[in-house]
Design a protein around this motif. Sequence first.
Motif, short mmCIF file in Angstrom:
data_model
loop_
_atom_site.label_atom_id
_atom_site.label_comp_id
_atom_site.label_asym_id
_atom_site.label_seq_id
_atom_site.Cartn_x
_atom_site.Cartn_y
_atom_site.Cartn_z
N SER A 118 -12.73 -3.14 -7.81
CA SER A 118 -12.82 -3.41 -6.40
C SER A 118 -12.86 -1.93 -6.26
CB SER A 118 -11.66 -4.96 -5.94
OG SER A 118 -10.69 -4.75 -6.28
N HIS A 119 -10.89 -1.17 -6.39
CA HIS A 119 -11.01 -0.10 -5.89
C HIS A 119 -11.49 0.66 -6.10
CE1 HIS A 119 -6.93 -2.08 -7.30
NE2 HIS A 119 -6.62 -1.74 -5.82
N LYS A 160 -3.72 -8.32 5.28
CA LYS A 160 -3.17 -8.47 3.98
C LYS A 160 -1.66 -9.30 3.60
CE LYS A 160 -1.65 -3.52 5.77
NZ LYS A 160 -0.41 -2.43 5.98
N GLY A 161 -1.89 -9.39 2.02
CA GLY A 161 -1.25 -10.26 1.38
C GLY A 161 -1.81 -11.70 1.50
N LYS A 162 -3.42 -11.59 1.15
CA LYS A 162 -4.75 -13.27 1.54
C LYS A 162 -5.34 -12.20 0.46
CE LYS A 162 -3.79 -15.26 5.98
NZ LYS A 162 -3.98 -16.20 6.81
N PRO A 163 -5.72 -12.52 -0.60
CA PRO A 163 -6.10 -12.16 -2.41
C PRO A 163 -7.12 -12.56 -1.70
CG PRO A 163 -4.48 -13.64 -2.74
CD PRO A 163 -4.02 -13.22 -1.43
N ASN A 164 -7.73 -14.28 -1.05
CA ASN A 164 -8.82 -15.15 -1.00
C ASN A 164 -8.86 -14.92 1.05
OD1 ASN A 164 -9.42 -15.37 -3.70
ND2 ASN A 164 -8.38 -16.23 -3.86
N HIS A 183 -14.57 -5.14 -0.85
CA HIS A 183 -13.95 -4.36 0.57
C HIS A 183 -12.66 -4.73 0.61
CE1 HIS A 183 -18.29 -1.93 0.68
NE2 HIS A 183 -18.47 -4.10 1.41
N PRO A 184 -11.63 -4.49 0.20
CA PRO A 184 -10.06 -5.42 0.45
C PRO A 184 -10.02 -4.27 1.60
CG PRO A 184 -10.75 -3.60 -1.60
CD PRO A 184 -11.54 -3.89 -1.49
N LYS A 193 -16.25 -12.70 -0.73
CA LYS A 193 -16.85 -12.01 -1.61
C LYS A 193 -17.25 -10.42 -0.61
CE LYS A 193 -20.30 -15.13 -3.80
NZ LYS A 193 -21.52 -15.70 -3.91
N PHE A 194 -17.29 -10.73 0.02
CA PHE A 194 -17.39 -8.98 1.33
C PHE A 194 -15.95 -8.66 0.94
CE2 PHE A 194 -16.07 -6.98 4.93
CZ PHE A 194 -17.34 -6.09 5.04
#
Length: 260
Positions: A145-146, A237-241, A231-232, A226-227
């Motif tokens: 992802s990075h 911030k602090g919400k991986p999903n 594109h994190p 998924k998007f």
Amino acid sequence: MPGAKWRPIPVNFTKGGQDDVRGVVVHIMDGSYAGTDSWFRDLKAKASAHFGTSRAGDLCQWVDTADRAWAQADGNRTWLSVENEGRGGDALTDDQLDRCAEVLAWTHKTYSVPLQVANGPSGRGLGYHAMGGSAWGGHTSCPGSHVVAQLAEIVRRARKLAGGTAPSDDDPSTYTPPKFPTGLAPNKAEPCARTLQRALKAAGYMPKGVKEADNYGPQTQAAVIKFHNAHPQYRAKGKPNDPAIGPKGWSALFRLAYDK
């Protein structure tokens, strides 16, 4: 390619057979530059790539672009490939970003590949290994992802090298997205949810067969997640999903979907 150190390998590629070039696929080596060079020369590997970068900024070419490297299974026919030194979870170094941009700019000049992030195997531009799914070997963690989040920066640098203008990823490109709608949020019935769903489909984050609806429901939320995984930088911030899309994510999604 001018500027790349020519290090031809005698095995693990197909002579000729490179069809219409759709773009460049970014990979991560999950190892060292020297180790990958050695591995591609071993018959046991049954793998190769057209180009490779080291974290220090070296650029080599293993396979002629008229030939088919063995990099992404069904994608080998129509995509060139660049392996980058590093491990899963790494981001590319600034030097590697420059080298990948040079490869993309050269591919643009040589094969008329558009300078944009590709939206899937049938798209054109700069892609990444995992986007091909099982047809490309099922390598869902390559390049990670990075690195995927850095694709827009590679395109920006390639546009500069090609002599064109290249806005940053937070600025509008040649496509101006609709104004971000006030109140658009998960589980709300909003007519503009259909616009979001169409963009998610066009960008490859929502199956095309999903019926569009006014409600920002579970399927739309899953597609937005998924998007964000790809594109994190656009998720909260602090919400991986994070199932909600914000103004910057809205703008970036529309450029991925329609700026071709």
